[in-house]
Motif scaffolding. Structure first.
Motif, PDB file in Angstrom:
ATOM      1  N   GLY A 168       0.832  -1.203   0.000  1.00  0.00           N
ATOM      2  CA  GLY A 168       0.000   0.000   0.000  1.00  0.00           C
ATOM      3  C   GLY A 168       0.863   1.247   0.000  1.00  0.00           C
ATOM      4  O   GLY A 168       1.987   1.244   0.519  1.00  0.00           O
ATOM      5  N   VAL A 169       0.366   2.321  -0.565  1.00  0.00           N
ATOM      6  CA  VAL A 169       1.103   3.583  -0.598  1.00  0.00           C
ATOM      7  C   VAL A 169       1.313   4.086   0.826  1.00  0.00           C
ATOM      8  O   VAL A 169       0.352   4.348   1.543  1.00  0.00           O
ATOM      9  N   GLY A 170       2.555   4.190   1.239  1.00  0.00           N
ATOM     10  CA  GLY A 170       2.874   4.691   2.572  1.00  0.00           C
ATOM     11  C   GLY A 170       2.939   3.623   3.646  1.00  0.00           C
ATOM     12  O   GLY A 170       3.279   3.917   4.792  1.00  0.00           O
ATOM     13  N   GLY A 171       2.597   2.374   3.293  1.00  0.00           N
ATOM     14  CA  GLY A 171       2.656   1.305   4.284  1.00  0.00           C
ATOM     15  C   GLY A 171       1.637   1.501   5.390  1.00  0.00           C
ATOM     16  O   GLY A 171       0.697   2.291   5.277  1.00  0.00           O
ATOM     17  N   SER A 172       1.812   0.778   6.480  1.00  0.00           N
ATOM     18  CA  SER A 172       0.889   0.904   7.610  1.00  0.00           C
ATOM     19  C   SER A 172       1.247   2.092   8.493  1.00  0.00           C
ATOM     20  O   SER A 172       0.398   2.590   9.235  1.00  0.00           O
ATOM     21  N   GLU A 173       2.503   2.554   8.422  1.00  0.00           N
ATOM     22  CA  GLU A 173       2.917   3.679   9.262  1.00  0.00           C
ATOM     23  C   GLU A 173       2.468   5.021   8.712  1.00  0.00           C
ATOM     24  O   GLU A 173       2.019   5.896   9.451  1.00  0.00           O
ATOM     25  N   PHE A 174       2.591   5.196   7.393  1.00  0.00           N
ATOM     26  CA  PHE A 174       2.310   6.502   6.789  1.00  0.00           C
ATOM     27  C   PHE A 174       1.415   6.349   5.557  1.00  0.00           C
ATOM     28  O   PHE A 174       1.771   6.811   4.474  1.00  0.00           O
ATOM     29  N   PRO A 175       0.258   5.715   5.678  1.00  0.00           N
ATOM     30  CA  PRO A 175      -0.595   5.529   4.500  1.00  0.00           C
ATOM     31  C   PRO A 175      -0.997   6.874   3.908  1.00  0.00           C
ATOM     32  O   PRO A 175      -1.512   7.734   4.608  1.00  0.00           O
ATOM     33  N   TYR A 176      -0.744   7.022   2.619  1.00  0.00           N
ATOM     34  CA  TYR A 176      -0.921   8.325   1.987  1.00  0.00           C
ATOM     35  C   TYR A 176      -1.918   8.287   0.833  1.00  0.00           C
ATOM     36  O   TYR A 176      -2.166   9.295   0.196  1.00  0.00           O
ATOM     37  N   VAL A 177      -2.509   7.129   0.587  1.00  0.00           N
ATOM     38  CA  VAL A 177      -3.316   6.982  -0.615  1.00  0.00           C
ATOM     39  C   VAL A 177      -4.518   7.920  -0.617  1.00  0.00           C
ATOM     40  O   VAL A 177      -4.863   8.490  -1.668  1.00  0.00           O
ATOM     41  N   LEU A 178      -5.155   8.143   0.519  1.00  0.00           N
ATOM     42  CA  LEU A 178      -6.277   9.081   0.602  1.00  0.00           C
ATOM     43  C   LEU A 178      -5.805  10.495   0.914  1.00  0.00           C
ATOM     44  O   LEU A 178      -6.340  11.468   0.376  1.00  0.00           O
ATOM     45  N   ALA A 179      -4.810  10.608   1.785  1.00  0.00           N
ATOM     46  CA  ALA A 179      -4.277  11.932   2.127  1.00  0.00           C
ATOM     47  C   ALA A 179      -3.754  12.641   0.885  1.00  0.00           C
ATOM     48  O   ALA A 179      -3.920  13.863   0.732  1.00  0.00           O
ATOM     49  N   GLY A 180      -3.139  11.876  -0.022  1.00  0.00           N
ATOM     50  CA  GLY A 180      -2.621  12.474  -1.248  1.00  0.00           C
ATOM     51  C   GLY A 180      -3.722  13.073  -2.100  1.00  0.00           C
ATOM     52  O   GLY A 180      -3.576  14.160  -2.683  1.00  0.00           O
ATOM     53  N   MET A 181      -4.862  12.369  -2.183  1.00  0.00           N
ATOM     54  CA  MET A 181      -6.008  12.913  -2.928  1.00  0.00           C
ATOM     55  C   MET A 181      -6.506  14.194  -2.275  1.00  0.00           C
ATOM     56  O   MET A 181      -6.733  15.214  -2.954  1.00  0.00           O
ATOM     57  N   ILE A 182      -6.703  14.143  -0.967  1.00  0.00           N
ATOM     58  CA  ILE A 182      -7.253  15.293  -0.237  1.00  0.00           C
ATOM     59  C   ILE A 182      -6.389  16.530  -0.454  1.00  0.00           C
ATOM     60  O   ILE A 182      -6.885  17.620  -0.758  1.00  0.00           O
ATOM     61  N   GLU A 183      -5.087  16.367  -0.304  1.00  0.00           N
ATOM     62  CA  GLU A 183      -4.176  17.503  -0.427  1.00  0.00           C
ATOM     63  C   GLU A 183      -4.122  18.031  -1.857  1.00  0.00           C
ATOM     64  O   GLU A 183      -4.076  19.245  -2.082  1.00  0.00           O
TER      65      GLU A 183
END
Length: 361
Positions: free
Chosen positions: A187-202
């Motif tokens: 997954g994008v960012g792994g379990s520590e820094f998942p960024y898949v949704l945060a990237g869309m939001i930003e």
């Protein structure tokens, strides 16, 4: 180096040529989201994406509840891959994160234990006469939207910005466990820094909220909910998250899991009926969106065409913040244009001027 470390949390996501596998439960909870995903990929982004009506459930829920044996689910997965090859594709994208986790698990199992792959090939051929090639690339559909988030931003009609104040909307992103925690490197960012949704939001103008229970499970957990006696544990997990995020006054929640979206949406009504607790602003619930709905709104899709009338928590306050023009009456029209009537309202709304919850559709 910080930049070098972040590269370890990235994943390869195909740019085009996807074979799409739907979710069994998602079509019931948020049926407009899968249609929106296909429309966004094909019509807005011009991508090649195909599917096969003969594909089936991955049987992941049955597998995770010890009903479907490992050998059976391996054969089911192999059949999906065979359909992908027959359709002329080599990149697989899954609508459900449990399916995404299942496909990943089977591929990893075959890699670590090659004999299981050989047995699966034998079972598949005996059962169906089919053979399969493993996908070149496996991505969740939220990965695909993330991959093309800047293209979507360039085509945006709406930004995740409060139209009345000009300030970025405050957004809670919730990542499904089967995306980030089963195989973190997938997954994008792994379990520590998942960024898949945060990237869309930003990319689309919003601001991501951090809060203490950000990575806490939504409470689905299959066994927690499918066994009726365990459902108190399920709702308690959702309540813990909702209480934690409410003090930060989020404008909405977005998730990449069909179960998470359903529970964080519908448990709000349940908790309101049980305890009278409401977690959003102005005596309303916190709207819960799928990432396809969020992308669709950004691209200017009609909210009712996206299926947002299926939500338990009403989305109109969010649409108003975004400055989206919509027809309130169209919310209650069926596919044939026939008026279905306004649903019963929950008892929790008796003292509210607005009606933030819907009992039925």
């Amino acid at each position: 180096m910080k930049g070098a470390s972040w590269k370890e949390y990235q994943k390869d996501i195909a740019d085009d040529g996807y074979f799409y596998v739907r979710s069994c439960i998602r079509q019931n909870f948020f049926p407009g989201s899968e249609k929106a995903f296909l429309s966004i990929l094909r019509n807005d982004l011009g991508k090649d994406i195909g599917e096969d009506l003969k594909h089936t459930s991955c049987t992941g829920i049955g597998y995770h509840t010890d009903i479907v044996p490992l050998e059976t689910i391996m054969t089911v997965v192999a059949r999906q891959f065979a359909l992908m090859g027959e359709a002329g594709y080599e990149n697989l994208t899954s609508s459900c994160i449990t399916s995404f986790g299942i496909y990943t698990e089977m591929l990893e199992t075959w890699h670590e234990f090659p004999e299981t792959e050989e047995r699966t090939r034998e079972y598949l051929y005996k059962a169906t006469g089919r053979e399969f090639k493993k996908p070149k690339n496996v991505a969740h559909t939220s990965d695909v939207i993330y991959k093309h988030r800047e293209e979507i931003a360039a085509k945006s009609k709406v930004r995740l910005v409060n139209a009345m104040t000009g300030e970025p909307l405050q957004v809670v992103e919730h990542i499904g466990c089967h995306y980030a925690k089963l195989f973190p490197k997938k997954g994008v960012g792994g379990s520590e820094f998942p960024y898949v949704l945060a990237g869309m939001i930003e990319s689309w103008g919003g601001q991501v909220l951090d809060y203490p229970e950000r990575r806490h499970c939504c409470g689905f957990g299959f066994r927690n909910y499918l066994v009726q006696a365990n459902r108190g544990f399920s709702i308690a997990n959702s309540q813990k998250k909702l209480e934690s995020m409410s003090r930060y006054r989020p404008d909405f929640i977005v998730t990449n899991c069909p179960g998470c979206a359903m529970f964080l949406d519908k448990w709000q009504y349940t908790i309101a009926e049980m305890e009278g607790s409401i977690y959003g602003q102005d005596g309303k619930g916190i709207p819960v969106l799928t990432y396809e709905e969020m992308a669709g709104l950004v691209l200017g899709y009609d909210p009712w065409a996206l299926g947002m009338q299926m939500h338990q928590v009403a989305v109109e306050p969010l649409l108003d913040k975004l400055g989206i023009d919509y027809d309130p009456a169209a919310k209650y029209l069926g596919r044939n244009g026939k008026y279905m009537g306004v649903p019963d309202q929950g008892a929790v709304n008796m003292n509210c001027t607005s009606q933030p919850y819907m009992r039925t559709l």
